[in-house]
Motif scaffolding. Structure first.
Motif, PDB file in Angstrom:
ATOM      1  N   VAL C  31       1.026  -1.329  -0.070  1.00 36.47           N
ATOM      2  CA  VAL C  31       0.328  -0.245  -0.022  1.00 36.47           C
ATOM      3  C   VAL C  31       0.270   1.088   0.553  1.00 36.47           C
ATOM      4  CG1 VAL C  31      -1.619   1.194   1.627  1.00 36.47           C
ATOM      5  CG2 VAL C  31      -1.997  -1.358   0.998  1.00 36.47           C
ATOM      6  N   ASN C  32       0.578   1.907  -0.804  1.00 33.90           N
ATOM      7  CA  ASN C  32       1.279   3.205  -0.923  1.00 33.90           C
ATOM      8  C   ASN C  32       1.464   4.265  -0.497  1.00 33.90           C
ATOM      9  OD1 ASN C  32       3.084   4.961  -1.710  1.00 33.90           O
ATOM     10  ND2 ASN C  32       2.086   5.287  -3.855  1.00 33.90           N
ATOM     11  N   PHE C  33       1.169   4.958   1.095  1.00 39.85           N
ATOM     12  CA  PHE C  33       0.620   5.394   2.133  1.00 39.85           C
ATOM     13  C   PHE C  33       0.940   7.137   1.145  1.00 39.85           C
ATOM     14  CE2 PHE C  33      -0.255   2.123   4.298  1.00 39.85           C
ATOM     15  CZ  PHE C  33      -1.412   2.608   5.196  1.00 39.85           C
ATOM     16  N   ALA C  34       1.590   7.508   0.554  1.00 40.41           N
ATOM     17  CA  ALA C  34       2.608   8.487  -0.192  1.00 40.41           C
ATOM     18  C   ALA C  34       1.053   8.730  -1.457  1.00 40.41           C
ATOM     19  CB  ALA C  34       3.569   8.450  -0.506  1.00 40.41           C
ATOM     20  N   ALA C  88      13.542  -5.639  -0.429  1.00 35.08           N
ATOM     21  CA  ALA C  88      12.632  -5.670   0.828  1.00 35.08           C
ATOM     22  C   ALA C  88      11.382  -6.204   1.465  1.00 35.08           C
ATOM     23  CB  ALA C  88      13.093  -3.894   0.377  1.00 35.08           C
ATOM     24  N   THR C  89      11.351  -5.940   2.396  1.00 35.57           N
ATOM     25  CA  THR C  89      10.135  -7.030   2.902  1.00 35.57           C
ATOM     26  C   THR C  89       8.900  -5.972   2.871  1.00 35.57           C
ATOM     27  OG1 THR C  89      10.462  -6.065   4.913  1.00 35.57           O
ATOM     28  CG2 THR C  89      10.641  -8.184   4.702  1.00 35.57           C
ATOM     29  N   ARG C  90       7.247  -6.291   2.515  1.00 32.05           N
ATOM     30  CA  ARG C  90       6.491  -5.422   2.344  1.00 32.05           C
ATOM     31  C   ARG C  90       6.320  -4.457   3.213  1.00 32.05           C
ATOM     32  NH1 ARG C  90       2.238  -9.051   1.244  1.00 32.05           N
ATOM     33  NH2 ARG C  90       1.981  -9.683   2.887  1.00 32.05           N
ATOM     34  N   THR C  91       6.581  -4.778   4.777  1.00 27.56           N
ATOM     35  CA  THR C  91       6.389  -3.951   5.926  1.00 27.56           C
ATOM     36  C   THR C  91       7.228  -3.174   5.488  1.00 27.56           C
ATOM     37  OG1 THR C  91       7.674  -5.404   6.844  1.00 27.56           O
ATOM     38  CG2 THR C  91       5.540  -4.912   7.065  1.00 27.56           C
ATOM     39  N   THR C  92       8.422  -3.100   5.410  1.00 32.15           N
ATOM     40  CA  THR C  92       9.526  -1.876   4.703  1.00 32.15           C
ATOM     41  C   THR C  92       9.622  -0.936   4.316  1.00 32.15           C
ATOM     42  OG1 THR C  92      11.531  -3.528   5.230  1.00 32.15           O
ATOM     43  CG2 THR C  92      12.379  -1.428   4.239  1.00 32.15           C
ATOM     44  N   LEU C  93       9.170  -1.297   3.292  1.00 35.95           N
ATOM     45  CA  LEU C  93       8.368  -0.475   1.817  1.00 35.95           C
ATOM     46  C   LEU C  93       7.156   0.300   2.499  1.00 35.95           C
ATOM     47  CD1 LEU C  93       8.250  -3.067  -1.087  1.00 35.95           C
ATOM     48  CD2 LEU C  93       9.646  -1.468  -0.735  1.00 35.95           C
ATOM     49  N   ILE C  94       5.859  -0.180   3.331  1.00 35.69           N
ATOM     50  CA  ILE C  94       4.948   0.565   4.034  1.00 35.69           C
ATOM     51  C   ILE C  94       4.837   1.409   4.706  1.00 35.69           C
ATOM     52  CG2 ILE C  94       3.067   0.510   5.235  1.00 35.69           C
ATOM     53  CD1 ILE C  94       2.646  -2.449   4.025  1.00 35.69           C
ATOM     54  N   ILE C  95       6.566   1.571   5.540  1.00 36.34           N
ATOM     55  CA  ILE C  95       6.637   2.107   5.806  1.00 36.34           C
ATOM     56  C   ILE C  95       7.785   3.420   5.836  1.00 36.34           C
ATOM     57  CG2 ILE C  95       8.521   2.810   8.271  1.00 36.34           C
ATOM     58  CD1 ILE C  95       7.753  -0.452   8.803  1.00 36.34           C
ATOM     59  N   ILE C  96       8.103   3.231   4.579  1.00 40.40           N
ATOM     60  CA  ILE C  96       9.219   3.680   3.729  1.00 40.40           C
ATOM     61  C   ILE C  96       8.029   4.981   2.819  1.00 40.40           C
ATOM     62  CG2 ILE C  96      10.649   4.789   1.609  1.00 40.40           C
ATOM     63  CD1 ILE C  96      12.122   2.251   2.028  1.00 40.40           C
ATOM     64  N   SER C  97       7.184   4.755   2.125  1.00 41.12           N
ATOM     65  CA  SER C  97       6.272   5.260   2.117  1.00 41.12           C
ATOM     66  C   SER C  97       5.046   6.368   2.736  1.00 41.12           C
ATOM     67  CB  SER C  97       4.970   4.194   0.934  1.00 41.12           C
ATOM     68  OG  SER C  97       3.755   4.346   2.177  1.00 41.12           O
TER      69      SER C  97
END
Lengths: 305, 262, 284
Positions: C31-34, C88-97
């Motif tokens: 999920v791209n939170f940005a 990178a794991t999905r959780t990492t990507l979510i936090i980056i976003s």
């Protein structure tokens, strides 16, 4: 010399007070994210529930200790409620629902003036032992109390994660298909982790109210959630020690920027935005380049595959 | 009534009837039925995309489908994976799921399910009991690690293990819950011949002690050697079933393999 | 009636922006939170080009959409691609976003302040329509949104790149094996997804004042629309967006307007609880 100490001491007390509150707040998040792998982007909501419940109950005549316990319990209960629809699903869903919840809660706090006095906020509530401790020593007393609470929370969590229970949590963080293939009720553990983490945030909320003596909905902006995230990631995900140190670093840094503020030609809204930009960038860069944090338990997280 | 169920347990430990799973238009598993006798090794073979892994997921509850699955005389379809595991069925994964940031010993000690210290309040209320249990579980873990000849790795992080060692770790971890049925997903894939022979040896030894195995495998010579029965899947259906010698002779099975793999 | 018209307008915008979010979610599996903040970014660039540089609104829109896509491509190159390479794991990507979301939004606040802004457009008389008013801008929003959705449908079902995108969102590994240039298709997903988001953003500015938090407050309705419609199901997303838009506006008849936002939260949580795969069924 003595004058300097007189100036520095209250300042130092303030930093330590705020740091200890945020350390507890972030320890709750560390249990959820660091040890269980849950993404809670609405952690501040539980801080708010803890603070408001404590304060409102106390104002309507309940004893302080009972109010605090109710605040903790209610925060935990809302963790439970949010966990039910989301924790069986992918980790994204908890993130979405918690972030939405924290916003909705802030709207409620703002708009339901009959209950929360809206943006006027609440003050004039009791503080622990306020009749016994002389006013000039009160912050020192509060600091001692908070450090003691932090100690209790810290050692309880350490005990928790080094138990068979903690082993299951860690296995969920790594790969939840393994514990479920082995017969662990993953959903139940995730739910428990979220409840405990939220309850801890509720406790931090009560403490924050005691320290500030005044709360309003703007005390609980989304940034507080991300402050906690920074603290956890800075200190090293899955390290309780790192989380405490992370809280100290972040608040020392924040109070440092207050001095700088006078020399930077930013307007006040710009300063706030600037801080958020720093927090956001830090979050991105840490996750991209140093996911184990500055003091992270290297051997535990550096071995990524 | 009582002795009847006992008999069922002795005859077939697992029976699957008319199992189905569709992904959109694709019929991954299309009306499969099978029976596995207690104390036997059953090989599940078939070309890529035949539906073997989906079948595993359905049986172990990781995927929901339609059909009836009986395990030890109890209906287990509709149960979540963890409850199925607690009935005594454990599965491994095609790509080993070692918990890389935990030590080998921790990986094993995680597995047993009646641990007192897995209840949160017991951590404070029953410290002595937990301590005793931890010691027992540790002893058991070390014994199993010794059986699989990886005891010297007990304090290593699982992430530091080689691919073959991870496979052993996964089998060892599965052993910790004393399963009556162990389902292995490609235990020989990517493993050197020496280790593959060792794994065959472990499986045979465990079968002697009464354990049942259902094994997905592509290495036909290896699997036919240790199996009592072979089930061949193709395009979601079971196309052949029988003792290894029989299966090896069947022209249609050979055709599927050459056509599917070549 | 007025509420229904407003609901359709906001629903079109939610649907348009949510399709981009859903595409990126399906293809990149996080999920791209940005995403919402890209919507706001587009609106602000359009505002800036329009009012500060004095460019007419139509070219300003195009410039803004291009700028948003460029920013997205830049992010793909410096953040997402390297992170995919690192597994990178999905959780990492979510936090980056979410980090990116904070940065983007606060850059807008830093430069233009937290208050509301308006494009430099003449206020035009609305038409009367069954006792309600509908402005030309509102009509423009609905028409553009639907045109773009049809265009997207054509793109996904008829063109090569569209088919590759669908293959990718079904199974990224399978797509890679079958010879699809994954990185190129991902780039196109960003371009189209953010192009739609940017269009939604600039159109939003036509019907209401813009503010830095607008993307943030669109994010939850977008999620609600996607979850309601079933993840990865574009038609479900459109229907979901309309339902959310309408229910948000209709709720104002009984609830204070501040609780619009809560409506999508409640709808979303209820769907997750009862039928997490969405009422229109998502692709599994």
């Amino acid at each position: 010399m003595i004058e300097y100490i007189d100036m520095i001491l209250p300042y130092l007390t303030t930093i330590l007070l705020v740091s200890s509150i945020y350390a507890i707040f972030a320890l709750g998040l560390n249990l959820e994210w660091g040890f269980t792998g849950l993404i809670n982007f609405g952690h501040v909501a539980f801080l708010a529930i803890g603070a408001y419940t404590t304060v409102m109950l106390n104002m309507s005549g309940y004893s302080l200790i009972l109010s605090v316990i109710a605040g903790i319990a209610l925060a935990g209960f809302f963790g439970f409620l949010l966990g039910i629809p989301t924790l069986r699903l992918r980790e994204d869903y908890l993130a979405i629902v918690t972030i939405g919840f924290s916003e909705v809660l802030r709207f409620i706090l703002l708009n339901e003036e009959w209950l929360t006095r809206g943006s006027f906020g609440i003050h004039g509530f009791e503080r622990p032992f306020q009749d016994v401790i002389p006013y000039q020593y009160y912050n020192i007393f509060l600091l001692l109390l908070f450090v003691a609470i932090l100690g209790i929370i810290y050692f309880s969590l350490e005990k928790l994660i080094h138990s068979p229970y903690g082993r299951v949590l860690k296995s969920i963080r790594e790969d939840e298909s393994v514990p479920s293939a082995l017969g662990k009720n993953v959903f139940s553990y995730k739910l428990q982790s979220l409840i405990i983490g939220s309850a801890i945030a509720g406790l931090a909320g009560a403490m924050l109210a005691f320290y500030l003596q005044y709360i309003n909905p703007f005390t609980f902006k989304p940034i507080e959630t991300f402050n906690a995230w920074i603290i956890v990631i800075l200190g090293g995900t899955a390290s309780n020690k790192g989380t405490v140190v992370g809280a100290l670093i972040l608040w020392t840094f924040f109070s440092g920027t207050r001095f700088i503020e006078e020399y930077v030609p930013f307007e006040s809204h710009q300063m706030g935005a600037f801080r958020m930009i720093i927090i956001g960038l830090l979050l991105m860069l840490l996750m991209m380049h140093k996911p184990e944090g500055i003091f992270g338990e290297r051997e535990e997280l550096a071995l990524s595959d | 009534m009582h002795y009847l169920t006992d008999q069922v347990v002795k005859l077939d430990i697992l029976s699957v009837r008319n199992l189905k799973k569709h992904f959109g238009g694709v019929k991954a598993v299309d009306g499969c039925s099978l029976k596995i006798d207690a104390g036997t090794v059953v090989g599940l073979i078939g070309p890529n995309g035949a539906g073997k892994t989906t079948m595993f997921k359905l049986i172990s509850g990781f995927e929901g489908g339609s059909g009836e699955i009986m395990f030890k005389g109890r209906r287990i379809d509709k149960l979540p994976p963890f409850k199925i595991a607690r009935c005594g069925m454990v599965r491994t994964f095609q790509i080993p799921h070692a918990l890389t940031k935990m030590t080998v010993l921790e990986n094993l000690m995680l597995a047993p399910n009646i641990q007192c210290g897995e209840q949160i309040w017991n951590i404070w209320l029953r410290r002595k009991k937990i301590k005793e249990q931890e010691k027992l579980i540790k002893d058991k873990s070390q014994k199993i690690l010794e059986f699989f000849e990886i005891l010297h790795l007990e304090d290593e992080y699982a992430g530091a293990l080689s691919g073959g060692q991870k496979k052993l770790l996964e089998m060892a971890r599965a052993m910790m819950i004393d399963p009556s049925l162990m389902m292995l997903d490609e235990p020989f894939a990517g493993v050197n011949p020496t280790l593959a022979r060792k794994i065959s040896g472990y499986i045979e030894e465990l079968r002697e002690s009464g354990m049942t195995f259902l094994i997905i495998e592509h290495d036909i010579p290896a699997i036919t050697k240790i199996s009592d029965k072979i089930i061949v899947m193709n395009e979601g259906k079971i196309m052949a079933e029988g003792v290894p010698e029989e299966i090896k002779q069947r022209q249609d099975v050979l055709d599927v393999y050459l056509g599917g793999e070549g | 009636m007025q509420l229904i018209i407003n609901g359709l307008v906001i629903g079109s915008i939610i649907a348009l922006t949510a399709i981009g979010l859903s595409m990126i979610y399906k293809t990149l599996n996080f999920v791209n939170f940005a995403h919402g903040d890209f919507v706001a970014f587009a609106a602000y660039i359009a505002f800036f080009v329009n009012t500060s540089l004095g460019v007419h609104l139509a070219p300003a829109f195009l410039i803004s959409i291009l700028a948003t896509i460029l920013l997205g491509v830049f992010m793909e190159k410096v953040v997402w691609l390297p992170m995919r390479r690192k597994n990178a794991t999905r959780t990492t990507l979510i936090i980056i976003s979410i980090g990116l979301a904070l940065v983007l939004r606060n850059i807008l606040i830093f430069v233009w302040g937290g208050g509301t802004k308006n494009y430099n457009i003449p206020v035009r008389q609305g038409f009367s329509f069954f006792g309600a008013t509908i402005t030309p801008n509102q009509i423009l929003v609905i028409i553009t949104a639907f045109l773009l959705m049809f265009l997207l449908h054509y793109l996904l079902s008829r063109t090569k790149i569209g088919k590759a995108m669908r293959a990718l969102s079904d199974n990224i590994d399978l797509a890679r094996i079958s010879g699809i240039d994954v990185d190129k298709v991902v780039l196109w997903t960003w371009v189209i997804g953010l192009g739609l988001a940017a269009t939604g953003g600039v159109l939003y500015g036509l019907v209401t004042a813009i503010r830095p938090s607008m993307g943030w407050y669109l994010l939850l309705p977008m999620f609600a629309a996607i979850i309601l419609g079933g993840i990865g199901n574009p038609y479900g997303t459109i229907a979901g967006g309309m339902i959310i838009g309408l229910s948000q506006e209709l709720s104002t008849a009984v609830l204070p307007t501040e609780y619009k936002f809560a409506v999508s939260f409640v709808v979303m949580t209820a769907v997750l609880l009862v039928k997490p795969e969405g009422i229109f069924g998502g692709a599994k």
